[in-house]
Scaffold this active site. Structure first.
Site, PDB file in Angstrom:
ATOM      1  N   GLU A   1      56.407  27.503  61.252  1.00 21.24           N
ATOM      2  CA  GLU A   1      57.498  27.732  62.218  1.00 21.24           C
ATOM      3  C   GLU A   1      57.772  26.524  63.114  1.00 21.24           C
ATOM      4  OE1 GLU A   1      56.629  31.435  64.217  1.00 21.24           O
ATOM      5  OE2 GLU A   1      56.638  32.551  62.340  1.00 21.24           O
TER       6      GLU A   1
ATOM      7  N   ASN B   1      55.551  26.808  56.131  1.00 18.29           N
ATOM      8  CA  ASN B   1      55.908  28.234  56.158  1.00 18.29           C
ATOM      9  C   ASN B   1      56.838  28.513  57.335  1.00 18.29           C
ATOM     10  OD1 ASN B   1      55.240  30.978  55.099  1.00 18.29           O
ATOM     11  ND2 ASN B   1      54.303  31.314  57.110  1.00 18.29           N
TER      12      ASN B   1
ATOM     13  N   HIS C   1      61.169  37.891  56.727  1.00 16.32           N
ATOM     14  CA  HIS C   1      61.276  39.036  57.646  1.00 16.32           C
ATOM     15  C   HIS C   1      62.754  39.401  57.714  1.00 16.32           C
ATOM     16  CE1 HIS C   1      57.119  38.951  58.846  1.00 16.32           C
ATOM     17  NE2 HIS C   1      57.188  37.681  59.155  1.00 16.32           N
TER      18      HIS C   1
ATOM     19  N   GLU D   1      55.671  36.747  53.947  1.00 16.63           N
ATOM     20  CA  GLU D   1      55.462  37.743  55.017  1.00 16.63           C
ATOM     21  C   GLU D   1      56.509  38.850  54.918  1.00 16.63           C
ATOM     22  OE1 GLU D   1      55.103  35.933  58.909  1.00 16.63           O
ATOM     23  OE2 GLU D   1      53.941  34.240  58.140  1.00 16.63           O
TER      24      GLU D   1
ATOM     25  N   ASP E   1      59.003  41.786  54.916  1.00 16.71           N
ATOM     26  CA  ASP E   1      59.301  43.165  55.300  1.00 16.71           C
ATOM     27  C   ASP E   1      60.810  43.262  55.505  1.00 16.71           C
ATOM     28  OD1 ASP E   1      59.414  41.941  57.896  1.00 16.71           O
ATOM     29  OD2 ASP E   1      57.451  42.757  58.443  1.00 16.71           O
TER      30      ASP E   1
END
Ligand SMILES: *[C@@H]1O[C@H](CO)[C@@H](O)[C@H](O)[C@H]1NC(C)=O
Ligand SMILES: *[C@@H]1O[C@H](CO)[C@@H](O)[C@H](O)[C@H]1NC(C)=O
Length: 367
Positions: A148, A189, A225, A255, A257
């Site tokens: 990030e 990432n 996400h 990650e 979702d």
């Protein structure tokens, strides 16, 4: 494995017994994995699923390897929580994606509010990376080295590393990581790379900086996400993944979702979620260098979303009682339908390509 495929192909209602990692491997991915936490063991049904390698072939620790957990004060390293997860993976014969080394958040105060020069920050980063990666040496399939580092507009996020070192901190981080464990795959990432082309291009810039320094970077991790109704199409996602493949990198969803806004959900939202999960998994299947998919927890009772995005939630493949949702069925069905269409993931082949540390003369852009 074969049984799972047959069940998946034959009848919808039986899909619940198809199993994600087994199906993903048959479809040519290396793994289907999940984030895990030491507290998972408080929920028996969830814990049992998480330890079933037919469902999950890879773990990422949600918090246990972050800087505040591993080096809470300078030079004092603590690995108890992370060791418990890595040992669980080893005894289950699962892969580890290890997470994460250089990140602005969950950074202990001694780092975030210290005043650093170029030299002292270099030393702090090197000490952290070499100790943490050294501790887990040989046990991590991949490491998220830098996490990030971008704003959504593609500019560099202001953080103590950038402040002390400018953009040289990217190559330095990867250099220290490569020295600490030459056998692991080194990833950048980030989130929203799926949504914002300027942010995705920022990640390309970071990878090129590392490559131009002659330092290895093997993969781009897209956190994924997502929010229902906003997930890009399978084609668009594939296009984004190919930006990184064009640099010689592996790609992975790290990650995943897909949250529902404005709870409570209704049947429309649940179906949108099922389709969007499948679009994301489908884009990975469409890109031969896409190594695998990791969900950020798989049960709604364990998701980080409700605390972080109040009013949103139900983001996972399984409900609060660890019962599979339509999204689980759509992902299983898609993986089953892709069985045998790609050769099994060849780790050796991907290493050979990733070992190219200089960008090609004219770096192709995915169009
Ligand atoms: C997909 O990509 C096209 C072309 O770049 C763009 O116009 C469109 O808005 C994108 N759609 C989504 C959902 O991202
Ligand atoms: C159902 O859920 C969708 C997706 O969240 C939402 O857009 C829609 O307004 C909801 N419909 C009703 C009737 O609440």
């Amino acid at each position: 494995m074969k049984t799972a495929i047959l069940i998946g192909a034959v009848a919808g209602p039986l899909l619940a017994s198809a199993q994600l990692h087994a199906l993903a491997k048959d479809a040519g991915l290396l793994y289907f994995g999940t984030a895990v936490s030491p507290s998972d063991s408080n929920d028996g049904a969830y814990y049992r699923l998480s330890n079933d390698i037919k469902n999950f072939g890879q773990y990422t620790p949600d918090n246990a390897q972050k800087w505040d957990a591993t080096e809470p004060s300078r030079g004092r390293f603590t690995y108890g929580q992370a060791d418990s997860i890595v040992n669980r993976a080893i005894s289950n014969k699962m892969l580890m994606r290890c997470h994460t080394l250089v990140w602005y958040s969950q950074l202990p105060g001694w780092v975030s509010s210290g005043s650093w020069t170029k030299d002292t920050m270099t030393s702090v980063m090197q000490t952290h990376i070499s100790n943490v990666m050294g501790h887990f040496k040989g046990k991590c399939y991949a490491w998220d080295v830098v996490n990030e580092a971008l704003e959504d507009d593609g500019t560099y996020r202001n953080n103590p590393f950038l402040k002390a070192l400018g953009d040289s901190y990217f190559a330095l981080s990867f250099k220290f990581a490569a020295a600490a464990d030459p056998s692991t795959k080194l990833y950048y990432n980030d989130y929203n790379l799926e949504y914002f082309p300027v942010k995705a291009d920022g990640a390309v810039r970071i990878a090129k900086l590392v490559q131009a320094a002659g330092v290895p970077i093997h993969g781009m991790g897209l956190q994924a996400h997502m929010t229902i109704g906003r997930t890009p199409s399978r084609e668009n996602l594939t296009w984004t993944l190919n930006k990184y493949v064009a640099l010689g990198l592996d790609v992975a969803y790290t990650e995943l979702d897909v949250r529902i806004k404005n709870l409570p959900s209704n049947a429309t939202g649940i179906q949108m979620q099922a389709k969007e999960y499948a679009d994301i998994v489908g884009s990975c299947l469409d890109v031969p260098r896409c190594v695998g998919i990791t969900v950020w927890g798989f049960g709604d009772a364990h998701s980080w979303i409700p605390q972080t995005f109040p009013g949103a939630g139900e983001a996972c493949l399984f409900d609060r009682n660890s019962k599979p949702k339509p999204a689980f069925s759509s992902v299983s069905a898609l993986l089953a339908s892709a069985s045998g269409k790609r050769p099994p993931w060849n780790t050796a082949a991907s290493t050979a390509v990733a070992a190219v540390t200089k960008p090609a003369a004219a770096t192709p852009t995915a169009a």
